[in-house]
Design a protein around this motif. Structure first.
Motif, PDB file in Angstrom:
ATOM      1  N   ARG A  90       0.883  -1.379   0.009  1.00 54.16           N
ATOM      2  CA  ARG A  90       0.063  -0.006   0.088  1.00 54.16           C
ATOM      3  C   ARG A  90       0.685   1.230   0.105  1.00 54.16           C
ATOM      4  N   THR A  91       1.770   1.246   0.893  1.00 54.22           N
ATOM      5  CA  THR A  91       2.836   2.240   0.733  1.00 54.22           C
ATOM      6  C   THR A  91       3.510   2.587  -0.533  1.00 54.22           C
ATOM      7  N   ASP A  92       3.922   1.462  -1.054  1.00 59.50           N
ATOM      8  CA  ASP A  92       4.622   1.758  -2.693  1.00 59.50           C
ATOM      9  C   ASP A  92       3.667   2.100  -3.569  1.00 59.50           C
ATOM     10  N   GLU A  93       2.429   1.730  -3.362  1.00 62.11           N
ATOM     11  CA  GLU A  93       1.279   2.144  -4.294  1.00 62.11           C
ATOM     12  C   GLU A  93       1.015   3.595  -4.293  1.00 62.11           C
ATOM     13  N   ARG A  94       0.961   4.162  -2.999  1.00 62.66           N
ATOM     14  CA  ARG A  94       0.753   5.618  -2.638  1.00 62.66           C
ATOM     15  C   ARG A  94       1.916   6.165  -3.093  1.00 62.66           C
ATOM     16  N   LEU A  95       3.046   5.694  -2.987  1.00 63.05           N
ATOM     17  CA  LEU A  95       4.308   6.416  -3.620  1.00 63.05           C
ATOM     18  C   LEU A  95       4.058   6.583  -5.251  1.00 63.05           C
ATOM     19  N   ARG A  96       3.649   5.573  -5.728  1.00 61.91           N
ATOM     20  CA  ARG A  96       3.666   5.365  -7.128  1.00 61.91           C
ATOM     21  C   ARG A  96       2.596   6.440  -7.760  1.00 61.91           C
ATOM     22  N   VAL A  97       1.203   6.528  -6.959  1.00 63.38           N
ATOM     23  CA  VAL A  97       0.435   7.448  -7.327  1.00 63.38           C
ATOM     24  C   VAL A  97       0.817   8.878  -7.057  1.00 63.38           C
ATOM     25  N   ALA A  98       1.638   9.256  -6.144  1.00 57.66           N
ATOM     26  CA  ALA A  98       2.151  10.511  -5.707  1.00 57.66           C
ATOM     27  C   ALA A  98       3.235  10.926  -6.872  1.00 57.66           C
ATOM     28  N   ARG A  99       3.789   9.987  -7.134  1.00 60.97           N
ATOM     29  CA  ARG A  99       4.943  10.209  -8.428  1.00 60.97           C
ATOM     30  C   ARG A  99       4.190  10.523  -9.676  1.00 60.97           C
ATOM     31  N   GLU A 100       3.048   9.806 -10.001  1.00 58.52           N
ATOM     32  CA  GLU A 100       2.154  10.137 -11.089  1.00 58.52           C
ATOM     33  C   GLU A 100       1.733  11.189 -11.130  1.00 58.52           C
ATOM     34  N   LEU A 101       1.178  11.635 -10.028  1.00 57.64           N
ATOM     35  CA  LEU A 101       0.412  13.075  -9.798  1.00 57.64           C
ATOM     36  C   LEU A 101       1.543  14.139 -10.121  1.00 57.64           C
ATOM     37  N   HIS A 102       2.534  14.105  -9.347  1.00 59.88           N
ATOM     38  CA  HIS A 102       3.868  14.857  -9.479  1.00 59.88           C
ATOM     39  C   HIS A 102       4.315  14.885 -11.024  1.00 59.88           C
ATOM     40  N   ASP A 103       4.333  13.927 -11.694  1.00 59.19           N
ATOM     41  CA  ASP A 103       4.587  14.093 -13.084  1.00 59.19           C
ATOM     42  C   ASP A 103       3.817  14.758 -14.023  1.00 59.19           C
ATOM     43  N   ILE A 104       2.286  14.498 -13.787  1.00 63.47           N
ATOM     44  CA  ILE A 104       1.287  14.904 -14.671  1.00 63.47           C
ATOM     45  C   ILE A 104       1.247  16.526 -14.138  1.00 63.47           C
ATOM     46  N   VAL A 105       1.157  16.947 -12.955  1.00 64.77           N
ATOM     47  CA  VAL A 105       0.541  18.058 -12.862  1.00 64.77           C
ATOM     48  C   VAL A 105       1.919  19.151 -12.757  1.00 64.77           C
ATOM     49  N   SER A 106       3.100  18.621 -12.248  1.00 63.55           N
ATOM     50  CA  SER A 106       4.331  19.554 -12.604  1.00 63.55           C
ATOM     51  C   SER A 106       4.659  19.727 -14.183  1.00 63.55           C
ATOM     52  N   HIS A 107       4.589  19.047 -14.706  1.00 64.93           N
ATOM     53  CA  HIS A 107       4.962  19.059 -16.174  1.00 64.93           C
ATOM     54  C   HIS A 107       3.786  20.277 -16.771  1.00 64.93           C
ATOM     55  N   GLY A 108       2.610  19.868 -16.558  1.00 64.95           N
ATOM     56  CA  GLY A 108       1.703  20.438 -17.430  1.00 64.95           C
ATOM     57  C   GLY A 108       1.712  22.238 -16.737  1.00 64.95           C
ATOM     58  N   VAL A 109       1.572  22.165 -15.538  1.00 63.29           N
ATOM     59  CA  VAL A 109       1.635  23.591 -14.869  1.00 63.29           C
ATOM     60  C   VAL A 109       2.687  24.170 -15.125  1.00 63.29           C
ATOM     61  N   SER A 110       4.006  23.649 -15.143  1.00 65.00           N
ATOM     62  CA  SER A 110       5.177  24.390 -15.574  1.00 65.00           C
ATOM     63  C   SER A 110       5.164  24.994 -16.948  1.00 65.00           C
ATOM     64  N   VAL A 111       4.526  23.989 -18.175  1.00 60.92           N
ATOM     65  CA  VAL A 111       4.248  24.576 -19.340  1.00 60.92           C
ATOM     66  C   VAL A 111       3.410  25.718 -19.447  1.00 60.92           C
ATOM     67  N   MET A 112       2.301  25.573 -18.531  1.00 62.34           N
ATOM     68  CA  MET A 112       1.037  26.383 -18.781  1.00 62.34           C
ATOM     69  C   MET A 112       1.476  27.964 -18.154  1.00 62.34           C
ATOM     70  N   VAL A 113       2.412  27.927 -16.933  1.00 60.89           N
ATOM     71  CA  VAL A 113       2.917  29.033 -16.561  1.00 60.89           C
ATOM     72  C   VAL A 113       3.868  29.610 -17.400  1.00 60.89           C
ATOM     73  N   LEU A 114       4.863  29.117 -18.163  1.00 62.27           N
ATOM     74  CA  LEU A 114       5.893  29.675 -19.130  1.00 62.27           C
ATOM     75  C   LEU A 114       4.951  30.459 -20.353  1.00 62.27           C
ATOM     76  N   GLN A 115       4.094  29.558 -20.838  1.00 62.08           N
ATOM     77  CA  GLN A 115       3.314  30.129 -21.830  1.00 62.08           C
ATOM     78  C   GLN A 115       2.340  31.288 -21.597  1.00 62.08           C
ATOM     79  N   ALA A 116       1.802  31.416 -20.208  1.00 65.71           N
ATOM     80  CA  ALA A 116       1.073  32.488 -20.024  1.00 65.71           C
ATOM     81  C   ALA A 116       2.212  33.673 -19.705  1.00 65.71           C
ATOM     82  N   GLY A 117       3.380  33.487 -19.042  1.00 63.21           N
ATOM     83  CA  GLY A 117       4.212  34.594 -19.190  1.00 63.21           C
ATOM     84  C   GLY A 117       4.670  35.080 -20.386  1.00 63.21           C
TER      85      GLY A 117
END
Length: 399
Positions: free
Chosen positions: A184-211
């Motif tokens: 369960r801990t490994d699964e939570r870490l996996r989900v956390a990594r997936e969320l980080h990868d999805i949100v971090s990349h998308g938001v970074s590109v959106m912030v750069l393009q908005a700027g």
């Protein structure tokens, strides 16, 4: 597993309760039904005993029944109660060795105490057994310790064997619980990594393009609109990936074609280009031989590396090398950005996420500044070539 153990425990308690009731009923028949002496020519006629002694024996009989009924729920108390009743009966006109109920009750209580009792239960059972039989032997003027030892071994041996099997079963249950918690801990870490990868990349590109849109809003409205269109497209992509992740978490089947793949990295490279940078992609080997797990992890690693390049070195040239050699996937992401704001090697949640993904495959990972300027992320992911049947369907890749 725990539910099954609870059911077994309830059945065991019910069985011992019925055994205690049955033994009590049999003892009543021994006391109040006019039968012949229990041991021919040796024991007293139980039906001829005075009422006072019959009452005492009945009370002791209740104690025997309670000891047998509670020998699994309260094993140590049951053994002590059976031993005390056995010793007390030695002072009555009917020694406990003559009726069958006292000896059966003592043996059953001692067996249950050894089998299911706590740490001190075997010592309590042995003390209760040998002290009560020692008192009975002294009152009867008999010293048949060989018989006592033989019966004791016949009871304590199997009881100890049951105790060891229960301890082993408990260890296996605890080990299974630990493994489940770790999973369960490994699964939570996996989900956390997936969320980080999805949100971090998308938001970074959106912030750069908005700027970028804000910077050219007055001078070049068309470019500003193009940047805002990218923000909208990236936002939709992030929402789509988050929905896909939620579908997987809910247990529904994920469509393999919808999983990220190194053969579809156009959205990753486009984000860097729109931020003013340039991306050169070189592919060596057959990406179709990469299993799905390594393919998705490689995509996420590349996504994080390109996101870092776009965030920390906007406008730089990024060279991406994807190589499949045998059962190893190699990724090399190099940018020529420079400046005091560059990140140091091995820091940040993004690089930590990359390292964790690599460790799951037993691979190697390095992220270091380059002497001539810029930053390099190098990853090697070993994989099982036999698992390539689970890869995604063919798709083109462009750089």
């Amino acid at each position: 597993m725990s539910a099954a153990l609870n059911v077994r425990a309830r059945w065991r308690e019910l069985t011992t309760t019925l055994a205690g009731v049955a033994l009590f009923a049999f003892g009543l028949a021994e006391l109040y039904v006019p039968l012949a002496g229990y041991v021919e020519g040796a024991g007293p006629d139980l039906a001829a005993l005075p009422d006072g002694w019959l009452a005492v024996l009945t009370v002791l009989l209740v104690g025997y029944g309670l000891a047998v009924a509670g020998c699994t729920a309260y094993p140590r108390a049951a053994a002590v109660l059976a031993g005390a009743c056995f010793a007390a009966q030695s002072f009555t006109p009917v020694l406990p060795e003559w009726p069958v109920v006292p000896l059966l009750a003592l043996l059953a209580a001692c067996f249950g105490c050894v089998a299911v009792g706590g740490r001190a239960a075997p010592a309590v059972a042995a003390l209760s057994y040998f002290v009560s039989l020692g008192i009975e032997n002294a009152m009867a003027g008999d010293s048949d310790w060989v018989f006592i030892l033989f019966v004791g071994l016949a009871v304590f041996g199997p009881g100890y064997a049951v105790r060891m099997r229960r301890a082993q079963a408990a260890r296996l249950v605890a080990l299974a619980a630990e493994r489940e918690a770790a999973a369960r801990t490994d699964e939570r870490l996996r989900v956390a990594r997936e969320l980080h990868d999805i949100v971090s990349h998308g938001v970074s590109v959106m912030v750069l393009q908005a700027g970028a849109a804000q910077a050219v809003l007055d001078g070049d409205p068309d470019q500003a609109r193009a940047s805002l269109d990218v923000v909208q497209d990236v936002g939709r992509e992030v929402v789509t990936e988050l929905r896909r992740l939620l579908v997987i978490l809910r247990g529904a089947e994920a469509v393999p074609e919808g999983l990220p793949s190194l053969r579809r990295i156009d959205p990753l490279t486009a984000g860097v280009r729109l931020a003013g940078g340039q991306v050169d992609v070189a592919v060596t080997g057959d990406l179709g031989t990469i299993p799905a797990a390594a393919d998705v992890s490689g995509y996420r690693i590349l996504q994080e590396a390109l996101t870092n390049a776009a965030r920390h070195a906007p406008g730089s040239t990024v060279r991406v090398s994807i190589e499949v050699a045998g059962d190893t996937l190699r990724l090399d992401v190099v940018d020529d950005g420079a400046g005091p704001a560059r990140r140091s090697a091995g820091t940040g949640h993004g690089l930590t996420g990359i390292r964790e993904r690599v460790e799951l495959f037993g691979g190697t990972f390095s992220a270091v500044p380059r002497a001539q300027g810029g930053f390099e992320v190098r990853v090697e992911l070993p994989f099982d070539a036999e698992a390539s049947a689970a890869v995604l369907p063919p798709a083109g890749i462009t750089g």
